[in-house]
Design an enzyme around this catalytic site. Structure first.
Site, PDB file in Angstrom:
ATOM      1  N   MET A  30      -3.922   7.597 -10.585  1.00 43.39           N
ATOM      2  CA  MET A  30      -4.563   6.288 -10.746  1.00 43.39           C
ATOM      3  C   MET A  30      -5.969   6.344 -10.126  1.00 43.39           C
ATOM      4  O   MET A  30      -6.521   5.321  -9.724  1.00 43.39           O
ATOM      5  CB  MET A  30      -3.721   5.192 -10.092  1.00 43.39           C
ATOM      6  CG  MET A  30      -2.355   5.052 -10.779  1.00 43.39           C
ATOM      7  SD  MET A  30      -1.602   3.431 -10.576  1.00 43.39           S
ATOM      8  CE  MET A  30      -1.478   3.344  -8.814  1.00 43.39           C
ATOM      9  N   ALA A  32      -9.106   7.288  -7.420  1.00 40.92           N
ATOM     10  CA  ALA A  32      -9.326   7.298  -5.967  1.00 40.92           C
ATOM     11  C   ALA A  32      -8.784   8.622  -5.416  1.00 40.92           C
ATOM     12  O   ALA A  32      -7.941   8.658  -4.513  1.00 40.92           O
ATOM     13  CB  ALA A  32      -8.680   6.091  -5.284  1.00 40.92           C
ATOM     14  N   GLY A  36      -4.666  15.243  -1.594  1.00 37.30           N
ATOM     15  CA  GLY A  36      -3.342  15.428  -2.215  1.00 37.30           C
ATOM     16  C   GLY A  36      -3.486  15.674  -3.709  1.00 37.30           C
ATOM     17  O   GLY A  36      -2.872  16.594  -4.271  1.00 37.30           O
ATOM     18  N   HIS A  37      -4.322  14.860  -4.368  1.00 35.32           N
ATOM     19  CA  HIS A  37      -4.553  15.070  -5.805  1.00 35.32           C
ATOM     20  C   HIS A  37      -5.178  16.443  -6.040  1.00 35.32           C
ATOM     21  O   HIS A  37      -4.847  17.131  -6.996  1.00 35.32           O
ATOM     22  CB  HIS A  37      -5.521  14.009  -6.353  1.00 35.32           C
ATOM     23  CG  HIS A  37      -4.966  12.622  -6.367  1.00 35.32           C
ATOM     24  ND1 HIS A  37      -5.527  11.588  -5.652  1.00 35.32           N
ATOM     25  CD2 HIS A  37      -3.922  12.086  -7.031  1.00 35.32           C
ATOM     26  CE1 HIS A  37      -4.848  10.484  -5.876  1.00 35.32           C
ATOM     27  NE2 HIS A  37      -3.864  10.750  -6.700  1.00 35.32           N
ATOM     28  N   GLN A  61       2.685  -1.386 -12.948  1.00 34.67           N
ATOM     29  CA  GLN A  61       3.429  -0.965 -11.767  1.00 34.67           C
ATOM     30  C   GLN A  61       3.041  -1.727 -10.493  1.00 34.67           C
ATOM     31  O   GLN A  61       3.493  -1.381  -9.411  1.00 34.67           O
ATOM     32  CB  GLN A  61       3.327   0.543 -11.568  1.00 34.67           C
ATOM     33  CG  GLN A  61       1.964   1.069 -11.168  1.00 34.67           C
ATOM     34  CD  GLN A  61       1.937   2.600 -11.201  1.00 34.67           C
ATOM     35  OE1 GLN A  61       1.861   3.200 -12.268  1.00 34.67           O
ATOM     36  NE2 GLN A  61       2.005   3.234 -10.049  1.00 34.67           N
ATOM     37  N   ASP A 149       5.595  10.714  -3.018  1.00 33.75           N
ATOM     38  CA  ASP A 149       6.289   9.635  -3.727  1.00 33.75           C
ATOM     39  C   ASP A 149       7.664  10.166  -4.145  1.00 33.75           C
ATOM     40  O   ASP A 149       7.901  10.463  -5.316  1.00 33.75           O
ATOM     41  CB  ASP A 149       5.469   9.196  -4.939  1.00 33.75           C
ATOM     42  CG  ASP A 149       4.130   8.616  -4.509  1.00 33.75           C
ATOM     43  OD1 ASP A 149       4.117   7.518  -3.956  1.00 33.75           O
ATOM     44  OD2 ASP A 149       3.098   9.302  -4.695  1.00 33.75           O
ATOM     45  N   SER A 184      -3.184   9.373   0.752  1.00 34.84           N
ATOM     46  CA  SER A 184      -2.858   8.343  -0.237  1.00 34.84           C
ATOM     47  C   SER A 184      -4.130   7.575  -0.545  1.00 34.84           C
ATOM     48  O   SER A 184      -4.973   7.367   0.342  1.00 34.84           O
ATOM     49  CB  SER A 184      -1.818   7.389   0.356  1.00 34.84           C
ATOM     50  OG  SER A 184      -1.780   6.186  -0.377  1.00 34.84           O
TER      51      SER A 184
HETATM   52  O1  PAF Z   1       1.710   8.292  -8.527  1.00 37.20           O
HETATM   53  C1  PAF Z   1       0.838   7.659  -9.153  1.00 37.20           C
HETATM   54  O2  PAF Z   1      -0.356   7.736  -8.864  1.00 37.20           O
HETATM   55  C2  PAF Z   1       1.265   6.737 -10.300  1.00 37.20           C
HETATM   56  O3  PAF Z   1       2.479   6.138 -10.026  1.00 37.20           O
HETATM   57  C3  PAF Z   1       1.298   7.455 -11.652  1.00 37.20           C
HETATM   58  C4  PAF Z   1       2.358   8.552 -11.662  1.00 37.20           C
HETATM   59  C5  PAF Z   1      -0.056   8.056 -11.969  1.00 37.20           C
HETATM   60  C6  PAF Z   1       1.659   6.473 -12.779  1.00 37.20           C
HETATM   61  O4  PAF Z   1       0.709   5.458 -12.900  1.00 37.20           O
END
Ligand code: PAF
Length: 280
Positions: A30, A32, A36-37, A61, A149, A184
């Site tokens: 999502m 930002a 971690g990403h 969500q 997560d 996060s």
């Molecule tokens: O973990 C996240 O950032 C979100 O829940 C995801 C998997 C991109 C779905 O919108």
């Protein structure tokens, strides 16, 4: 890097790789983007021939418009990160790709309703729905998700298995800031003091996990975490020990080799934060 804004341009970007049956990795985000990403993306770049990173702040969500509204959206900075890492395709769907009011949803009635699902009603339905759509649009061979997560990871594993997507899931361990705080996007919303306090979540979990070892009683492990958080004036929303295979709360003595997972959700500065750790 190719920037795709709809499924047709995504198909054009991936046509060659699909024709030649190359490995296509998808890292759904999502935005930002944080360390971690970056770890998820590096893992995909390492294992796959093409890497697609999706950036979409999914309204389905979020359980409140305020939370959705304040979610950080530094798109320009994110795209610079993706270029620096050498990502092949950034998929940033324009609003018409997922129109508001789309009626079909993916639901799971048990694990979606507990812990995060209780704190944030409808959250996992939103996640599973958008993730299923991204899988169908990108058609990756591999997908990359973080263990931070942990409940989401369990549900996505289930989604892949039950719907037989034929995609390999790669689960990547949680990346932490030097203080121990799990990386996060929500950390950006914390005050400097909130950020220091938030690191306590990890310290509470890891000291209980260290002391537990095999043979610990779940209630006393949970009580230890609660006590430590309360000492630091952090009120937990939940603390639970789950069996990582079927995601049921571990109630009895921990079986040797079971490696249950200790999860916690807390609110600091009004921001919902989660973390988890494996019991050795
Ligand atoms: O973990 C996240 O950032 C979100 O829940 C995801 C998997 C991109 C779905 O919108």
């Amino acid at each position: 890097m190719f920037l795709a804004r709809d499924p047709a341009s995504l198909d054009r970007a991936l046509a060659g790789a699909r024709r030649r049956r190359r490995r296509v990795g998808l890292v759904p985000t999502m935005g930002a983007l944080h360390a971690g990403h970056e770890t998820l993306i590096r893992e995909s770049l390492h294992r796959c021939d093409r890497t697609v990173v999706s950036i979409y702040v999914n309204p389905l969500q979020f359980d409140s418009a305020a939370d959705f509204g304040r979610y950080p959206r530094p798109l320009r900075r994110d795209l610079a990160v993706l270029r620096r890492l050498g990502v092949d395709v950034a998929y940033c769907p324009k609003p018409s790709v997922f129109p508001a009011g789309c009626a079909l949803r993916v639901t799971e009635p048990r694990v979606s309703e507990i812990l995060e699902g209780r704190v944030r009603p409808g959250h996992f339905e939103g996640v599973l729905t958008i993730v299923a759509k991204l899988f169908l649009q990108v058609r990756p061979t591999h997908v990359f998700f973080g263990e931070k997560d942990f409940q989401q990871l369990w549900l996505i594993r289930r989604l892949l298995r039950e719907f037989r997507f034929g995609i390999e899931l790669v689960a990547v361990p949680t990346v932490r800031e030097p203080s121990g705080l799990a990386c996060s996007s929500r950390n950006e919303l914390l005050s400097a003091r909130g950020r220091r306090r938030a690191a306590e979540i990890y310290h509470a979990l890891s000291s209980a996990a260290r002391r537990a070892g095999s043979g610990g009683r779940p209630v006393s492990i949970v009580a230890q975490v609660r006590r430590r958080l309360m000492e630091k004036k952090i009120r937990p929303e939940y603390i639970v020990l789950v069996d990582p295979v079927d995601f049921t709360p571990a109630r009895r003595l921990i079986r040797p080799g079971a490696r249950p997972r200790l999860l916690a959700g807390c609110r600091i500065d009004g921001i919902h934060l989660i973390d988890n750790i494996s019991i050795p």
